[in-house]
Design an enzyme around this catalytic site. Sequence first.
Site, PDB file in Angstrom:
ATOM      1  CG  HIS A   1      41.090 -18.741   5.329  1.00  0.00           C
ATOM      2  ND1 HIS A   1      42.292 -19.230   5.059  1.00  0.00           N
ATOM      3  CD2 HIS A   1      40.322 -18.595   4.120  1.00  0.00           C
ATOM      4  CE1 HIS A   1      42.618 -19.077   3.834  1.00  0.00           C
ATOM      5  NE2 HIS A   1      41.608 -18.958   3.153  1.00  0.00           N
ATOM      6  CD  GLU A   2      36.969 -19.688   2.983  1.00  0.00           C
ATOM      7  OE1 GLU A   2      36.736 -18.567   2.140  1.00  0.00           O
ATOM      8  OE2 GLU A   2      37.725 -20.408   2.855  1.00  0.00           O
TER       9      GLU A   2
ATOM     10  CG  HIS B   1      38.977 -14.861   1.426  1.00  0.00           C
ATOM     11  ND1 HIS B   1      40.096 -14.429   1.057  1.00  0.00           N
ATOM     12  CD2 HIS B   1      39.145 -16.183   1.663  1.00  0.00           C
ATOM     13  CE1 HIS B   1      41.044 -15.419   1.184  1.00  0.00           C
ATOM     14  NE2 HIS B   1      40.355 -16.447   1.364  1.00  0.00           N
TER      15      HIS B   1
ATOM     16  CG  ASP C   1      43.339 -17.550  -0.354  1.00  0.00           C
ATOM     17  OD1 ASP C   1      43.370 -17.717   0.852  1.00  0.00           O
ATOM     18  OD2 ASP C   1      42.233 -17.827  -0.876  1.00  0.00           O
TER      19      ASP C   1
ATOM     20  CE1 TYR D   1      44.797 -21.056   0.507  1.00  0.00           C
ATOM     21  CE2 TYR D   1      45.699 -21.629  -1.385  1.00  0.00           C
ATOM     22  CZ  TYR D   1      44.585 -21.028  -0.619  1.00  0.00           C
ATOM     23  OH  TYR D   1      43.619 -20.671  -1.159  1.00  0.00           O
TER      24      TYR D   1
END
Length: 350
Positions: free
Chosen positions: A300-301, A304, A313, A316
Amino acid sequence: MFSFAMRNALIALTTLAVAASAASSLSLEIAGPDQVQTVESLNVMATITNTGDEAIKILNDPRGPLSKLPTDTFTITDSTGAKPAFTGIKVKYVPKTAASIGAYTTLSPGESIKVSHNLGEAYNFTAPGAGAYDIQANNLFYIVKPDNSVSPIYADHASSHRAHISGKLAVTRPGAGALSKRASYTGCSSSQQSALVSAASAAQSYAASSLSYLKSHTSATTRYTTWFGTYTAARYSTVLSQYTKINSNTFSSFTFDCTCTDSGTYAYVYPDTFGHVYLCGAFWSAPTTGTDSKGGTIIHESSHFTSNGGTDDNAYGQSACKSLAKSNPDSAVDNADSHEYFSENNPSLA
């Protein structure tokens, strides 16, 4: 004579009236200095007030005014409509997880809470330049119900704020520097470091298997459409490019910072600071693999990071991400959690 039907109708109306009188409501006010000579002094105060009749539990959502984390919480515009560049953080956050661990603020009827925000930590005013800016906060909050479910609520904007900004228009933030061949740690205990070694390994496997899957499935599949929506060649190409870049990362060489104390947040990154990941409270109780896992959080990170495609985002949690895939596939392709759930593939989809 008072009929049975009339009595039932009266009871129904009374119930509705009671429900309406007990409805949750919030107000949101923003205040701060009228002029600042440097964005480092651009501090505004958000005041959130429970204007309803009952006590409410409000999630400390990192995207909202209750959290001090430098997320894209504010809408800031000058007289021409120009906006400063957002240079803050993007986070991994799951509202139902935050609710389950009590990461919320309880306000009694009439009670207020004030939260200070340094806007210089999240916005760069260089491009639009010095001048007067209108500042308004995101007024979407999430409240925790008695059954621990989460529902949205919009606060009434009691006020926005106008400030004239001049002088220094951006904060200089140190980068992560060159990555070594081994992970480096800031504020991480030995057990946390051990967990991160396993998480990095899991993320590496997720990235490799996701890329392999995409290369061998070049048309619509249940797994692809569940997380990214209706298949098109253009969107598929975007996802393939993102995973090609993510798979080229060596997660075991990342810099991991364990100093974040936000209990309801998993992790965050500054998108332009490649390879530097901040781990927060919810990360440590997550499983190494599986839904909302440590390994998945690193995926996920990593998505980014600007150099990996720079996802946002937009939604969620699995339920919201599935809905996003159906309603707005372009946003799903740009959504970090959609990439995480595609990689975790739990429960497994073909």
